[in-house]
Design an enzyme around this catalytic site. Structure first.
Site, PDB file in Angstrom:
ATOM      1  CG  ASN A   7     -14.433  -0.316   8.351  1.00  0.00           C
ATOM      2  OD1 ASN A   7     -14.755  -1.155   7.499  1.00  0.00           O
ATOM      3  ND2 ASN A   7     -13.318  -0.399   9.050  1.00  0.00           N
ATOM      4  NE  ARG A  90     -11.000  -1.037   5.428  1.00  0.00           N
ATOM      5  CZ  ARG A  90     -10.933  -2.242   5.949  1.00  0.00           C
ATOM      6  NH1 ARG A  90     -11.808  -2.617   6.853  1.00  0.00           N
ATOM      7  NH2 ARG A  90     -10.010  -3.084   5.576  1.00  0.00           N
ATOM      8  CG  HIS A 179      -3.841  -4.212   6.138  1.00  0.00           C
ATOM      9  ND1 HIS A 179      -3.137  -5.362   6.406  1.00  0.00           N
ATOM     10  CD2 HIS A 179      -5.031  -4.346   6.761  1.00  0.00           C
ATOM     11  CE1 HIS A 179      -3.874  -6.164   7.151  1.00  0.00           C
ATOM     12  NE2 HIS A 179      -5.036  -5.573   7.387  1.00  0.00           N
ATOM     13  CG  ASN A 210      -7.827 -10.579  14.481  1.00  0.00           C
ATOM     14  OD1 ASN A 210      -7.222 -11.653  14.614  1.00  0.00           O
ATOM     15  ND2 ASN A 210      -8.918 -10.280  15.147  1.00  0.00           N
ATOM     16  NE  ARG A 240      -7.271 -13.089   7.579  1.00  0.00           N
ATOM     17  CZ  ARG A 240      -7.325 -11.783   7.331  1.00  0.00           C
ATOM     18  NH1 ARG A 240      -6.850 -11.315   6.198  1.00  0.00           N
ATOM     19  NH2 ARG A 240      -7.863 -10.958   8.189  1.00  0.00           N
ATOM     20  N   GLY A 332       1.763  -4.971  16.444  1.00  0.00           N
ATOM     21  CA  GLY A 332       2.911  -4.103  16.167  1.00  0.00           C
ATOM     22  C   GLY A 332       3.040  -2.972  17.174  1.00  0.00           C
ATOM     23  CD  GLU A 333      -0.983   0.754  16.951  1.00  0.00           C
ATOM     24  OE1 GLU A 333      -1.687   1.027  17.942  1.00  0.00           O
ATOM     25  OE2 GLU A 333      -1.400   0.857  15.784  1.00  0.00           O
ATOM     26  CD  GLU A 383      -6.812   0.857   8.706  1.00  0.00           C
ATOM     27  OE1 GLU A 383      -6.869   0.159   7.701  1.00  0.00           O
ATOM     28  OE2 GLU A 383      -7.001   0.412   9.856  1.00  0.00           O
TER      29      GLU A 383
END
Ligand code: AMP
Length: 396
Positions: A7, A90, A179, A210, A240, A332-333, A383
């Site tokens: 990645n 990726r 994503h 992020n 952002r 989220g986790e 991922e």
């Protein structure tokens, strides 16, 4: 036989070496600050965890540094480079060319190069890493896994912007979404967790790290997503701004004496949680400041939850219903408090969170109460695993 996952970012290169049969992670690491004076290589192999400050002038040196530690006769996990049968890369942008992962041929490489225009910060380093791997591991099959691929099923009414049609035809300006690997993975895992088929569920997956994006997934297909032509659109993120009135851009340029580059920088790096709170782009710091009475931090936290709630509602309407919401990535986790804020007061919409379940941490789990019509699940994203599995499938 192993699979190497790469990645590559503009100044970093993350990697994982995974056993093809057991899917066990044999080594992982990150070369950071590539091309700068203080570059370093942080890695873990078995029990060994080390950070080496060393010159890493380019992406080829980064790949070489990763291979060197894996081949180390004492601490390493490889005897020979021929044990690596495939390298999964990726790739952030595959434009409209790729709706699934592919083995990288010359033609594929040319298409990824064409997409540099659409992802000038992301595709060039990926191509550099690809070139480096082809030189250092000529016998390993290169595979591309695209962030945009999963969203290629969006209908035109969702991916088009209401600009003159020529902007799409001539300049490829449309929503691509990002994503995708993460959205696809957590949707499939959620279906397994619930013991239901993806094909008969309407789902919204929320990747909140992020960078943040939501995807509306109907019957297993992405039908809409919040990120757009670039990863700037959609919900509010760490640095952002997400969606704003586009007229603000020219207003800033004309009235604040900013260049287009300055505004780009302002929207991408100085906005979001950081811009509103003035504290940090990390939600943990923002929440701590809010708890200590910092009003801007409290506002940032509220705005973040509000922007996610807004798209959740939009997607439930677009799909004509909602069965499952999935929360994933750093926020989220891990943030029970943010999940609580997002789902607060949605009982009449059929979403009821169980506070005790929400407070627990770790692993794939359901956090909605038994009487919630919509199931809410937390699914840790992975991922790298998708990249490994796609590579295994493609090399046969
Ligand atoms: P990711 O990009 O998926 O690695 O997510 C990174 C972000 O997750 C960090 O910047 C934090 O904002 C957020 N995060 C991670 N752990 C927590 C936590 N326990 N509470 C709140 N936010 C968290």
């Amino acid at each position: 036989m192993d699979i190497l996952v790469i990645n590559a970012g503009s100044s970093s290169l993350k990697y994982q070496l995974v056993d093809k049969e057991t899917l066990q992670v044999l080594a992982k690491g990150n070369c950071e600050k590539i091309g700068l004076d203080d570059s370093f290589h942080k890695f873990e192999i078995g029990e060994l965890s080390e950070t080496r400050v060393m010159p890493i002038p380019d992406h080829q040196s980064a790949v070489q540094a990763a291979l060197d530690v894996m081949l180390d006769p004492e601490a390493g996990c490889l005897k020979n480079l021929s044990e690596i049968v495939a390298v999964g890369h990726r790739i952030v942008h595959g434009g409209e060319y790729f709706s699934e992962s592919v083995i990288i041929t010359d033609e594929v490489r040319r298409r990824i190069e064409e997409c540099i225009l659409l992802a000038p910060l992301h595709n060039p380093p990926a191509l550099m890493a690809l070139r480096a791997c082809s030189i250092l591991m000529p016998n390993a099959t290169p595979v591309a896994v695209f962030d945009t691929a999963f969203h290629q099923t969006m209908p035109a009414k969702a991916f088009m912007y209401a600009l003159p049609y020529s902007c799409y035809k001539e300049m490829k300006i449309r929503r691509y979404g990002f994503h995708g690997t993460s959205h696809h993975y957590v949707a499939e895992r959620a279906a397994l967790l619930l013991g239901r088929s993806l094909t008969d569920m309407k789902m919204v997956t929320c990747h909140l790290g992020n960078g943040c994006s939501l995807a509306a997934i109907d019957g297993g297909f992405s039908v809409d997503t919040t990120m757009g032509f670039t990863p700037l659109e959609g919900v509010m993120m760490g640095t952002r701004c997400g969606s704003i009135d586009p007229a603000i851009v020219s207003y800033l340029i004309e009235n604040k004496d900013l260049t287009p580059d300055d505004v780009n920088n302002l929207m991408n790096r100085k906005s979001g949680l950081l811009g509103i709170s003035g504290v940090s782009n990390d939600l943990r710091d923002v929440q701590e400041a809010a708890a200590a009475g910092n009003e801007q931090a409290a506002l940032a936290e509220q705005m973040y939850a509000h922007s996610i709630k807004k798209y959740l509602g939009q997607y439930a309407f677009e799909m004509g219903g909602l069965d499952v919401v999935v929360m994933t990535a750093g926020v989220g986790e891990n943030s029970a408090r943010m999940r609580e804020l997002i789902f607060h007061n949605l009982g009449t919409m059929g979403i009821i969170i169980d506070p005790a379940r929400n407070a627990l941490s770790g692993g794939e789990r359901i956090i909605s109460s038994d009487n919630s019509r919509v199931t809410v699940a937390v699914i840790p994203t992975n991922e790298e695993l998708v990249i490994v599995k796609d590579a295994i499938r493609l090399i046969g």
